[in-house]
Write a protein that holds these residues in place. Structure first.
Motif, PDB file in Angstrom:
ATOM      1  N   ALA A 130       0.836  -1.209   0.000  1.00 44.65           N
ATOM      2  CA  ALA A 130       0.000   0.000   0.000  1.00 44.65           C
ATOM      3  C   ALA A 130       0.866   1.251   0.000  1.00 44.65           C
ATOM      4  O   ALA A 130       0.555   2.241  -0.687  1.00 44.65           O
ATOM      5  CB  ALA A 130      -0.932  -0.016   1.223  1.00 44.65           C
ATOM      6  N   ARG A 131       1.986   1.243   0.735  1.00 44.52           N
ATOM      7  CA  ARG A 131       2.891   2.400   0.760  1.00 44.52           C
ATOM      8  C   ARG A 131       3.523   2.617  -0.609  1.00 44.52           C
ATOM      9  O   ARG A 131       3.594   3.750  -1.112  1.00 44.52           O
ATOM     10  CB  ARG A 131       3.986   2.196   1.832  1.00 44.52           C
ATOM     11  CG  ARG A 131       5.022   3.321   1.844  1.00 44.52           C
ATOM     12  CD  ARG A 131       6.008   3.201   2.974  1.00 44.52           C
ATOM     13  NE  ARG A 131       6.814   1.997   2.920  1.00 44.52           N
ATOM     14  CZ  ARG A 131       7.850   1.821   2.100  1.00 44.52           C
ATOM     15  NH1 ARG A 131       8.173   2.766   1.225  1.00 44.52           N
ATOM     16  NH2 ARG A 131       8.560   0.708   2.144  1.00 44.52           N
ATOM     17  N   LYS A 132       3.965   1.518  -1.218  1.00 45.04           N
ATOM     18  CA  LYS A 132       4.594   1.631  -2.533  1.00 45.04           C
ATOM     19  C   LYS A 132       3.587   2.079  -3.586  1.00 45.04           C
ATOM     20  O   LYS A 132       3.929   2.818  -4.523  1.00 45.04           O
ATOM     21  CB  LYS A 132       5.219   0.292  -2.922  1.00 45.04           C
ATOM     22  CG  LYS A 132       6.441  -0.067  -2.083  1.00 45.04           C
ATOM     23  CD  LYS A 132       7.028  -1.407  -2.489  1.00 45.04           C
ATOM     24  CE  LYS A 132       8.283  -1.722  -1.663  1.00 45.04           C
ATOM     25  NZ  LYS A 132       8.848  -3.054  -2.018  1.00 45.04           N
ATOM     26  N   HIS A 133       2.339   1.632  -3.439  1.00 44.62           N
ATOM     27  CA  HIS A 133       1.303   2.032  -4.386  1.00 44.62           C
ATOM     28  C   HIS A 133       1.062   3.531  -4.319  1.00 44.62           C
ATOM     29  O   HIS A 133       0.730   4.164  -5.337  1.00 44.62           O
ATOM     30  CB  HIS A 133       0.006   1.272  -4.068  1.00 44.62           C
ATOM     31  CG  HIS A 133      -1.112   1.568  -5.024  1.00 44.62           C
ATOM     32  ND1 HIS A 133      -1.133   1.110  -6.325  1.00 44.62           N
ATOM     33  CD2 HIS A 133      -2.252   2.300  -4.873  1.00 44.62           C
ATOM     34  CE1 HIS A 133      -2.221   1.536  -6.932  1.00 44.62           C
ATOM     35  NE2 HIS A 133      -2.937   2.259  -6.074  1.00 44.62           N
TER      36      HIS A 133
ATOM     37  N   LYS B  42      -3.122   7.477   6.521  1.00 44.51           N
ATOM     38  CA  LYS B  42      -2.344   8.203   5.509  1.00 44.51           C
ATOM     39  C   LYS B  42      -2.254   7.412   4.208  1.00 44.51           C
ATOM     40  O   LYS B  42      -2.163   7.985   3.118  1.00 44.51           O
ATOM     41  CB  LYS B  42      -0.946   8.511   6.053  1.00 44.51           C
ATOM     42  CG  LYS B  42      -0.169   9.531   5.236  1.00 44.51           C
ATOM     43  CD  LYS B  42       1.058   9.990   5.994  1.00 44.51           C
ATOM     44  CE  LYS B  42       1.856  11.039   5.216  1.00 44.51           C
ATOM     45  NZ  LYS B  42       3.038  11.516   5.980  1.00 44.51           N
ATOM     46  N   LEU B  43      -2.306   6.105   4.333  1.00 46.02           N
ATOM     47  CA  LEU B  43      -2.220   5.233   3.155  1.00 46.02           C
ATOM     48  C   LEU B  43      -3.588   4.880   2.586  1.00 46.02           C
ATOM     49  O   LEU B  43      -3.663   4.190   1.560  1.00 46.02           O
ATOM     50  CB  LEU B  43      -1.491   3.931   3.532  1.00 46.02           C
ATOM     51  CG  LEU B  43      -0.004   4.003   3.833  1.00 46.02           C
ATOM     52  CD1 LEU B  43       0.517   2.656   4.299  1.00 46.02           C
ATOM     53  CD2 LEU B  43       0.770   4.495   2.611  1.00 46.02           C
ATOM     54  N   ASP B  44      -4.650   5.326   3.263  1.00 45.79           N
ATOM     55  CA  ASP B  44      -6.011   4.873   2.906  1.00 45.79           C
ATOM     56  C   ASP B  44      -6.090   3.347   2.937  1.00 45.79           C
ATOM     57  O   ASP B  44      -6.710   2.706   2.067  1.00 45.79           O
ATOM     58  CB  ASP B  44      -6.420   5.393   1.516  1.00 45.79           C
ATOM     59  CG  ASP B  44      -6.484   6.909   1.463  1.00 45.79           C
ATOM     60  OD1 ASP B  44      -6.976   7.511   2.439  1.00 45.79           O
ATOM     61  OD2 ASP B  44      -6.042   7.485   0.451  1.00 45.79           O
ATOM     62  N   PHE B  45      -5.439   2.792   3.938  1.00 46.66           N
ATOM     63  CA  PHE B  45      -5.329   1.336   4.076  1.00 46.66           C
ATOM     64  C   PHE B  45      -6.126   0.898   5.318  1.00 46.66           C
ATOM     65  O   PHE B  45      -5.791   1.316   6.432  1.00 46.66           O
ATOM     66  CB  PHE B  45      -3.851   0.946   4.217  1.00 46.66           C
ATOM     67  CG  PHE B  45      -3.605  -0.538   4.360  1.00 46.66           C
ATOM     68  CD1 PHE B  45      -3.659  -1.366   3.251  1.00 46.66           C
ATOM     69  CD2 PHE B  45      -3.316  -1.095   5.601  1.00 46.66           C
ATOM     70  CE1 PHE B  45      -3.419  -2.727   3.380  1.00 46.66           C
ATOM     71  CE2 PHE B  45      -3.080  -2.446   5.729  1.00 46.66           C
ATOM     72  CZ  PHE B  45      -3.132  -3.272   4.618  1.00 46.66           C
ATOM     73  N   PRO B  46      -7.179   0.106   5.165  1.00 47.93           N
ATOM     74  CA  PRO B  46      -7.983  -0.322   6.320  1.00 47.93           C
ATOM     75  C   PRO B  46      -7.116  -1.072   7.335  1.00 47.93           C
ATOM     76  O   PRO B  46      -6.445  -2.048   6.966  1.00 47.93           O
ATOM     77  CB  PRO B  46      -9.040  -1.255   5.717  1.00 47.93           C
ATOM     78  CG  PRO B  46      -9.096  -0.893   4.272  1.00 47.93           C
ATOM     79  CD  PRO B  46      -7.699  -0.477   3.903  1.00 47.93           C
ATOM     80  N   ILE B  47      -7.138  -0.618   8.575  1.00 48.83           N
ATOM     81  CA  ILE B  47      -6.279  -1.253   9.567  1.00 48.83           C
ATOM     82  C   ILE B  47      -6.646  -2.719   9.773  1.00 48.83           C
ATOM     83  O   ILE B  47      -5.809  -3.554  10.091  1.00 48.83           O
ATOM     84  CB  ILE B  47      -6.314  -0.478  10.911  1.00 48.83           C
ATOM     85  CG1 ILE B  47      -5.191  -0.989  11.833  1.00 48.83           C
ATOM     86  CG2 ILE B  47      -7.689  -0.589  11.573  1.00 48.83           C
ATOM     87  CD1 ILE B  47      -4.956  -0.108  13.048  1.00 48.83           C
ATOM     88  N   GLY B  48      -7.913  -3.037   9.531  1.00 51.17           N
ATOM     89  CA  GLY B  48      -8.329  -4.439   9.672  1.00 51.17           C
ATOM     90  C   GLY B  48      -7.619  -5.362   8.711  1.00 51.17           C
ATOM     91  O   GLY B  48      -7.455  -6.559   8.994  1.00 51.17           O
ATOM     92  N   ASP B  49      -7.162  -4.809   7.563  1.00 50.19           N
ATOM     93  CA  ASP B  49      -6.466  -5.637   6.582  1.00 50.19           C
ATOM     94  C   ASP B  49      -5.072  -6.041   7.050  1.00 50.19           C
ATOM     95  O   ASP B  49      -4.426  -6.891   6.428  1.00 50.19           O
ATOM     96  CB  ASP B  49      -6.359  -4.905   5.248  1.00 50.19           C
ATOM     97  CG  ASP B  49      -7.701  -4.820   4.532  1.00 50.19           C
ATOM     98  OD1 ASP B  49      -8.690  -5.373   5.067  1.00 50.19           O
ATOM     99  OD2 ASP B  49      -7.758  -4.198   3.451  1.00 50.19           O
ATOM    100  N   LEU B  50      -4.592  -5.401   8.132  1.00 47.53           N
ATOM    101  CA  LEU B  50      -3.294  -5.796   8.687  1.00 47.53           C
ATOM    102  C   LEU B  50      -3.370  -7.141   9.402  1.00 47.53           C
ATOM    103  O   LEU B  50      -2.381  -7.853   9.505  1.00 47.53           O
ATOM    104  CB  LEU B  50      -2.803  -4.736   9.685  1.00 47.53           C
ATOM    105  CG  LEU B  50      -2.017  -3.561   9.130  1.00 47.53           C
ATOM    106  CD1 LEU B  50      -1.714  -2.588  10.259  1.00 47.53           C
ATOM    107  CD2 LEU B  50      -0.731  -4.030   8.467  1.00 47.53           C
TER     108      LEU B  50
END
Length: 293
Positions: free
Chosen positions: A9-12, A51-59
């Motif tokens: 997600a960061r690289k994207h 900041k990444l628009d990345f759902p924390i649940g996906d971690l």
């Protein structure tokens, strides 16, 4: 924790570690998380994900979801065993998949036990059945005190019994009988498996003509159901007891009472296969009565 998805997600987003960490934490903290799995505080983790628009649940790995689905499917198979719906059981079981790293888990041991029993019911080759149960017995998680070893012994005994090799079958059933009376029942799943073992042991001893031993085991199965307020195997245990009493030439009233009990329990469990068997035996009794009069 699914750190790789986080990094993707960061690289994207085309962000370096420094750029992502800016205003949230140090680059070192982020590096330790991405490279070593050292999880920062939850507050930092939430801000990074936002900041990444990345759902924390996906971690977080979806193991719980996967396991719950596997357990639910295997529960279905186990219930299909109770109602003798082996084609339905096979349909569910063949859809289950395991990764290589999951093959030392308790869930996989349960899968092997179900697979082995289904292979018996579907009359698959003996060597294939024994290989399946050997995988349980050779597992590092299993010793002679665990329920899966007892289920494996029961399955091997059933396999030899199917082949009319009763001496070998008795060897394995005797190993089970030594331990099953003292096996602790702590969960509903324990009850299912103990009942499975006790019932099939009772059937075996009826088949070899040791009716007293069979009756004791089947009555024990009924006692377990009564104490735990369950109907699992009640119908089949009552039906087998009725057959035993017929072989012992017990009074017709005793046999019919057991058949009526078996029919009532079979209706509760929607065991249509057993209902047909009960109907056949009742007809045999009526035919015999007509011939005697």
């Amino acid at each position: 924790m699914n750190v790789e998805a986080f990094i993707e997600a960061r690289k994207h987003k085309n962000l370096s570690q420094n750029e992502l960490a800016e205003g949230i934490c140090t680059q070192t903290t982020l590096s330790r998380f991405e490279n070593n799995g050292q999880v920062p505080s939850l507050k930092i983790l939430i801000k990074l994900c936002q900041k990444l628009d990345f759902p924390i649940g996906d971690l977080f790995p979806k193991i719980g979801m996967k396991n719950s689905e596997l357990v639910e499917s295997m529960d279905k198979v186990e219930f299909y065993f109770i109602t003798s719906e082996y084609d339905m059981a096979q349909k569910v079981l063949t859809e289950l998949t395991f990764k290589e790293e999951d093959k030392e888990s308790e869930l996989y041991l349960r899968y092997l036990y179900l697979k082995g029993f289904l292979m018996i019911f579907k009359e698959e080759p003996v060597t294939d059945i024994l290989f399946t149960f050997d995988q349980i017995l050779l597992s590092e998680k299993v010793n002679e005190e665990t329920i899966y070893s007892l289920l494996a012994y029961t399955g091997i005994g059933m396999t030899y019994s199917r082949e009319k090799d009763y001496d070998k079958a008795e060897y394995y059933f005797s190993k089970v009988i030594e331990k099953i009376y003292v096996y602790p029942i702590n969960k509903t799943e324990d009850t299912w498996r103990v009942l499975n073992i006790v019932f099939h042991s009772g059937v075996f001893y009826a088949e070899v003509g040791e009716i007293e031993a069979s009756n004791a085991l089947l009555n024990y199965a009924i006692e377990i159901c009564s104490l735990n307020h369950l109907t699992y195997y009640l119908a089949r245990a009552a039906f087998q007891l009725a057959l035993n009493h017929m072989n012992e030439e017990q009074p017709k009233e005793v046999v019919l009472e057991l058949l009526y009990d078996a029919r009532a329990y079979a209706k509760i469990n929607k065991n249509n296969v057993l209902l047909e068997k009960i109907k056949t035996v009742e007809q045999q009794i009526k035919t015999r009565d007509m011939m005697e009069t």
